[in-house]
Every structure is written in C-alpha cells, then in structure tokens.
Motif scaffolding. Structure first.
Motif, PDB file in Angstrom:
ATOM      1  N   PRO A 141    -102.305  89.271 -28.455  1.00  0.00           N
ATOM      2  CA  PRO A 141    -102.423  89.297 -30.074  1.00  0.00           C
ATOM      3  C   PRO A 141    -101.284  88.931 -30.530  1.00  0.00           C
ATOM      4  O   PRO A 141    -100.067  88.747 -29.923  1.00  0.00           O
ATOM      5  CB  PRO A 141    -102.163  90.968 -30.055  1.00  0.00           C
ATOM      6  CG  PRO A 141    -102.776  91.582 -28.830  1.00  0.00           C
ATOM      7  CD  PRO A 141    -102.270  90.585 -27.566  1.00  0.00           C
ATOM      8  N   ALA A 142    -101.558  88.108 -31.780  1.00  0.00           N
ATOM      9  CA  ALA A 142    -100.609  87.427 -32.618  1.00  0.00           C
ATOM     10  C   ALA A 142     -99.687  86.226 -31.698  1.00  0.00           C
ATOM     11  O   ALA A 142     -98.475  86.471 -31.964  1.00  0.00           O
ATOM     12  CB  ALA A 142     -99.522  88.598 -33.039  1.00  0.00           C
ATOM     13  N   SER A 143    -100.402  85.822 -30.912  1.00  0.00           N
ATOM     14  CA  SER A 143     -99.628  84.502 -30.167  1.00  0.00           C
ATOM     15  C   SER A 143    -100.118  83.253 -30.470  1.00  0.00           C
ATOM     16  O   SER A 143     -99.835  82.259 -30.068  1.00  0.00           O
ATOM     17  CB  SER A 143    -100.215  84.820 -28.519  1.00  0.00           C
ATOM     18  OG  SER A 143    -101.901  84.676 -28.870  1.00  0.00           O
ATOM     19  N   VAL A 144    -101.044  83.055 -31.832  1.00  0.00           N
ATOM     20  CA  VAL A 144    -101.602  81.665 -32.148  1.00  0.00           C
ATOM     21  C   VAL A 144    -101.077  81.590 -33.464  1.00  0.00           C
ATOM     22  O   VAL A 144    -101.378  82.270 -34.310  1.00  0.00           O
ATOM     23  CB  VAL A 144    -103.160  81.734 -32.052  1.00  0.00           C
ATOM     24  CG1 VAL A 144    -103.680  80.539 -32.479  1.00  0.00           C
ATOM     25  CG2 VAL A 144    -103.740  82.160 -30.638  1.00  0.00           C
ATOM     26  N   ASP A 145    -100.588  80.232 -33.683  1.00  0.00           N
ATOM     27  CA  ASP A 145    -100.272  79.833 -35.033  1.00  0.00           C
ATOM     28  C   ASP A 145    -101.168  79.066 -35.814  1.00  0.00           C
ATOM     29  O   ASP A 145    -101.406  79.207 -37.295  1.00  0.00           O
ATOM     30  CB  ASP A 145     -99.052  78.549 -35.008  1.00  0.00           C
ATOM     31  CG  ASP A 145     -97.754  79.249 -34.338  1.00  0.00           C
ATOM     32  OD1 ASP A 145     -96.920  79.590 -35.077  1.00  0.00           O
ATOM     33  OD2 ASP A 145     -97.575  79.202 -33.050  1.00  0.00           O
ATOM     34  N   PRO A 180     -99.063  86.478 -38.265  1.00  0.00           N
ATOM     35  CA  PRO A 180     -99.026  86.904 -39.553  1.00  0.00           C
ATOM     36  C   PRO A 180     -98.623  85.233 -40.204  1.00  0.00           C
ATOM     37  O   PRO A 180     -97.554  84.603 -39.708  1.00  0.00           O
ATOM     38  CB  PRO A 180     -97.943  87.789 -39.926  1.00  0.00           C
ATOM     39  CG  PRO A 180     -97.788  88.525 -38.402  1.00  0.00           C
ATOM     40  CD  PRO A 180     -98.224  87.725 -37.582  1.00  0.00           C
ATOM     41  N   GLY A 181     -99.238  84.907 -41.237  1.00  0.00           N
ATOM     42  CA  GLY A 181     -99.249  83.393 -41.871  1.00  0.00           C
ATOM     43  C   GLY A 181     -99.926  82.576 -41.168  1.00  0.00           C
ATOM     44  O   GLY A 181     -99.793  81.312 -41.623  1.00  0.00           O
ATOM     45  N   GLY A 206    -107.482  91.184 -43.361  1.00  0.00           N
ATOM     46  CA  GLY A 206    -106.327  90.541 -42.664  1.00  0.00           C
ATOM     47  C   GLY A 206    -106.322  89.126 -42.899  1.00  0.00           C
ATOM     48  O   GLY A 206    -105.488  88.217 -42.331  1.00  0.00           O
ATOM     49  N   PHE A 207    -107.094  88.530 -43.913  1.00  0.00           N
ATOM     50  CA  PHE A 207    -107.266  87.225 -44.362  1.00  0.00           C
ATOM     51  C   PHE A 207    -106.991  86.827 -46.090  1.00  0.00           C
ATOM     52  O   PHE A 207    -107.578  88.040 -46.565  1.00  0.00           O
ATOM     53  CB  PHE A 207    -108.345  86.478 -43.775  1.00  0.00           C
ATOM     54  CG  PHE A 207    -108.484  86.290 -42.277  1.00  0.00           C
ATOM     55  CD1 PHE A 207    -107.798  85.296 -41.935  1.00  0.00           C
ATOM     56  CD2 PHE A 207    -108.945  87.047 -41.555  1.00  0.00           C
ATOM     57  CE1 PHE A 207    -107.737  84.880 -40.498  1.00  0.00           C
ATOM     58  CE2 PHE A 207    -109.065  86.744 -40.275  1.00  0.00           C
ATOM     59  CZ  PHE A 207    -108.467  85.728 -39.540  1.00  0.00           C
ATOM     60  N   VAL A 242    -109.581  77.053 -45.320  1.00  0.00           N
ATOM     61  CA  VAL A 242    -108.450  77.507 -44.424  1.00  0.00           C
ATOM     62  C   VAL A 242    -107.951  79.015 -45.120  1.00  0.00           C
ATOM     63  O   VAL A 242    -107.959  79.139 -46.136  1.00  0.00           O
ATOM     64  CB  VAL A 242    -107.346  76.459 -44.545  1.00  0.00           C
ATOM     65  CG1 VAL A 242    -106.973  76.459 -46.251  1.00  0.00           C
ATOM     66  CG2 VAL A 242    -106.207  76.970 -43.830  1.00  0.00           C
ATOM     67  N   TYR A 243    -107.919  79.811 -43.968  1.00  0.00           N
ATOM     68  CA  TYR A 243    -107.622  81.247 -44.432  1.00  0.00           C
ATOM     69  C   TYR A 243    -106.173  81.543 -43.694  1.00  0.00           C
ATOM     70  O   TYR A 243    -106.223  81.122 -42.589  1.00  0.00           O
ATOM     71  CB  TYR A 243    -108.794  82.193 -43.967  1.00  0.00           C
ATOM     72  CG  TYR A 243    -110.060  81.907 -44.932  1.00  0.00           C
ATOM     73  CD1 TYR A 243    -110.219  82.475 -46.281  1.00  0.00           C
ATOM     74  CD2 TYR A 243    -110.852  80.904 -44.364  1.00  0.00           C
ATOM     75  CE1 TYR A 243    -111.268  82.311 -46.952  1.00  0.00           C
ATOM     76  CE2 TYR A 243    -111.945  80.765 -45.356  1.00  0.00           C
ATOM     77  CZ  TYR A 243    -112.225  81.453 -46.384  1.00  0.00           C
ATOM     78  OH  TYR A 243    -113.275  81.200 -47.198  1.00  0.00           O
ATOM     79  N   LEU A 244    -105.337  82.296 -44.334  1.00  0.00           N
ATOM     80  CA  LEU A 244    -104.201  82.768 -43.857  1.00  0.00           C
ATOM     81  C   LEU A 244    -104.236  84.017 -43.571  1.00  0.00           C
ATOM     82  O   LEU A 244    -104.519  85.083 -44.024  1.00  0.00           O
ATOM     83  CB  LEU A 244    -103.056  82.372 -44.820  1.00  0.00           C
ATOM     84  CG  LEU A 244    -102.894  81.085 -45.268  1.00  0.00           C
ATOM     85  CD1 LEU A 244    -101.980  80.808 -46.315  1.00  0.00           C
ATOM     86  CD2 LEU A 244    -102.788  79.709 -44.163  1.00  0.00           C
ATOM     87  N   ARG A 245    -103.549  84.271 -42.131  1.00  0.00           N
ATOM     88  CA  ARG A 245    -103.460  85.638 -41.624  1.00  0.00           C
ATOM     89  C   ARG A 245    -102.372  86.482 -42.156  1.00  0.00           C
ATOM     90  O   ARG A 245    -101.348  86.079 -42.547  1.00  0.00           O
ATOM     91  CB  ARG A 245    -103.351  85.466 -40.194  1.00  0.00           C
ATOM     92  CG  ARG A 245    -103.061  86.946 -39.571  1.00  0.00           C
ATOM     93  CD  ARG A 245    -104.322  87.701 -39.556  1.00  0.00           C
ATOM     94  NE  ARG A 245    -104.108  88.733 -38.455  1.00  0.00           N
ATOM     95  CZ  ARG A 245    -104.169  90.041 -39.053  1.00  0.00           C
ATOM     96  NH1 ARG A 245    -103.764  90.279 -40.104  1.00  0.00           N
ATOM     97  NH2 ARG A 245    -103.996  91.039 -37.906  1.00  0.00           N
ATOM     98  N   THR A 246    -102.754  87.565 -43.226  1.00  0.00           N
ATOM     99  CA  THR A 246    -101.891  88.217 -43.538  1.00  0.00           C
ATOM    100  C   THR A 246    -101.136  89.298 -42.822  1.00  0.00           C
ATOM    101  O   THR A 246    -101.535  89.414 -41.413  1.00  0.00           O
ATOM    102  CB  THR A 246    -102.517  89.272 -44.807  1.00  0.00           C
ATOM    103  OG1 THR A 246    -103.642  90.004 -44.318  1.00  0.00           O
ATOM    104  CG2 THR A 246    -103.166  88.229 -45.859  1.00  0.00           C
TER     105      THR A 246
END
Length: 251
Positions: A141-145, A180-181, A206-207, A242-246
């Motif tokens: 989880p939360a490992s990808v930019d 996030p981001g 979440g996006f 393009v969608y940003l992870r909140t």
C-alpha cells in the motif's frame, strides 16, 4: 462468470470472479527474445508467486520495492507496457527514479529487456502478471508515486466492454498502491473508452482530477509509440486524463 488467463475453449477450469482485460496469445517468441528472456530475466524479471491461473499473483505474495531495486527511490509503474518503448525511454531519462513494467505478453517483456539492456537502463524491473492482482497483492500500500496506463485495450465491441481495465472495481486497487498526492495517468485514442475512464474516475473515492476542463493536456513524459501514431493516423483524438490520490481513508 469467473475467467482464467487462457483462451476460452469451453472446457478449461475457471479461477477468477471477473473477466481479465486481456486475451492470451500463444505465439512463439523469436530466437532473440528467447535469448533475452533467458539471459536478462534474472536481473529484470520480478519472480511472482502464482495462485491458480498462469498469470495470477498469490494473495500475500507482496514484494518490497526497495529490495527489488536495492535502494529507496520514487516508483513509477506502467500497466500494459507492451514493447516497453515508453517505460525504457522514461527510465533512461530519469535514473534517480525506479520503474516497474507490468505486462502479460512475454514477447513484449523480452523486447523491453533487450532495449533496456542496450540502453544501460538498470532502474527498471518487469512483472509478467494480471495487473489488478499486482495492485492488490504484489505491491505494498502507498508505495507508488505514479501509475501509468496508456492505450490499454478499449474492447470496443459492446459484448466485450466488461473486459476494460478502467472500471469501478479497478479504482480502489489504484488508490491502494498510490501514495497521497500520487498520480494516475491515463491515455487512450478511443473516445468511448475515454468517456468511461472519466466517468469512473470522477466518481472514484480517494481521487481528485488533476486537470481543468474536459481533458488533461498531453503528458509530456509519454514518448510517441506505435499505438499513439496509429490512432493519430486514423484521425482519432488522443485523450489524456490524470487523477491525484487524495489522503482520504478508504478503509
């Protein structure tokens, strides 16, 4: 009805609850691709623990990106990397960033290895597996930019649209692995699919959209590939999103 990775001949066992977004091809690799796979696979290919299907990922078979690359660095994942033109070029341009290519066709992965090796690219690894299972089981989880999905199969016939990768079921998997981001970047030359992508992601928890107006500008980090040239030659509009992870909690 659940599906396997294999072509449907009517008598295979069925292992998955959802249709996969690809149809396996049984064509042989060239001699050069075979040599690349055998000689370069030990460095570039990520070993994957399988579940029942050939291209599956066993639940619990999570990998550590820092261990894979031997360092801690930003990580970009491309799903459906094809022949690897986009991700090899990106990895060569950004040596301080790590890249992971996810593809189901071994010949394309072998070509990617060849081109990466010739270019001296060492910040790239390859995964031969069904992408949703990579996002659900293989990556932490939360490992990808950034997560890139460029010109995935539009499955344009009405009876096949259920196979499209970008669906309401896919969005939570993308949200799971993105920091996030982090950015989910999409591109297609198929207008109907572009509209579906936008609808799915506009409603996805979440996006948040990372663009103004109807479509995002063309992603400057995407090199021109055969898929994009083909779409342009046929008079199709190339649509970027393009969608940003909140930082919303999705649990």
């Amino acid at each position: 009805m659940p599906e396997t990775d294999e072509p449907d001949t009517g008598d295979e066992p069925r292992y998955r609850e959802r249709p996969v977004s690809f149809a396996r091809r049984s064509g042989r690799m060239s001699d050069g691709q075979e040599r690349a796979w055998n000689q370069l696979g030990s460095f570039y290919a990520v070993p994957v623990e399988r579940d029942q299907a050939v291209l599956s990922v066993r639940p619990g078979a999570q990998v550590d990106p820092a261990t894979l690359f031997g360092r801690s660095a930003p990580l970009i994942v491309e799903i459906g990397s094809g022949q690897g033109h986009a991700i090899v070029a990106a990895a060569e341009t950004a040596p301080a960033t790590d890249f992971l290519a996810v593809e189901v066709f071994r010949a394309g992965l072998a070509r990617t290895m060849l081109d990466a090796d010739r270019a001296g690219v060492r910040n790239l690894r390859l995964v031969e597996a069904n992408a949703p299972e990579v996002l659900e089981h293989l990556l932490p989880p939360a490992s990808v930019d950034e997560l890139w999905i460029f010109f995935s199969d539009p499955w344009h016939k009405n009876r096949h649209t259920k196979r499209r990768l970008i669906s309401p079921d896919f969005a939570p998997l993308a949200a799971r692995v993105l920091k996030p981001g982090g950015a989910l970047r999409l591109a297609t030359d198929w207008q109907d699919y572009a509209l579906q992508m936008r609808e799915v992601m506009s409603d996805a928890a979440g996006f948040a959209a990372g663009f103004d107006g109807a479509w995002a500008p063309r992603f400057e980090g995407r090199v021109m590939t055969a898929f994009e040239r083909k779409g342009i030659a046929k008079g199709r509009d190339i649509r970027d999103l393009v969608y940003l992870r909140t930082d919303d909690d999705l649990r």
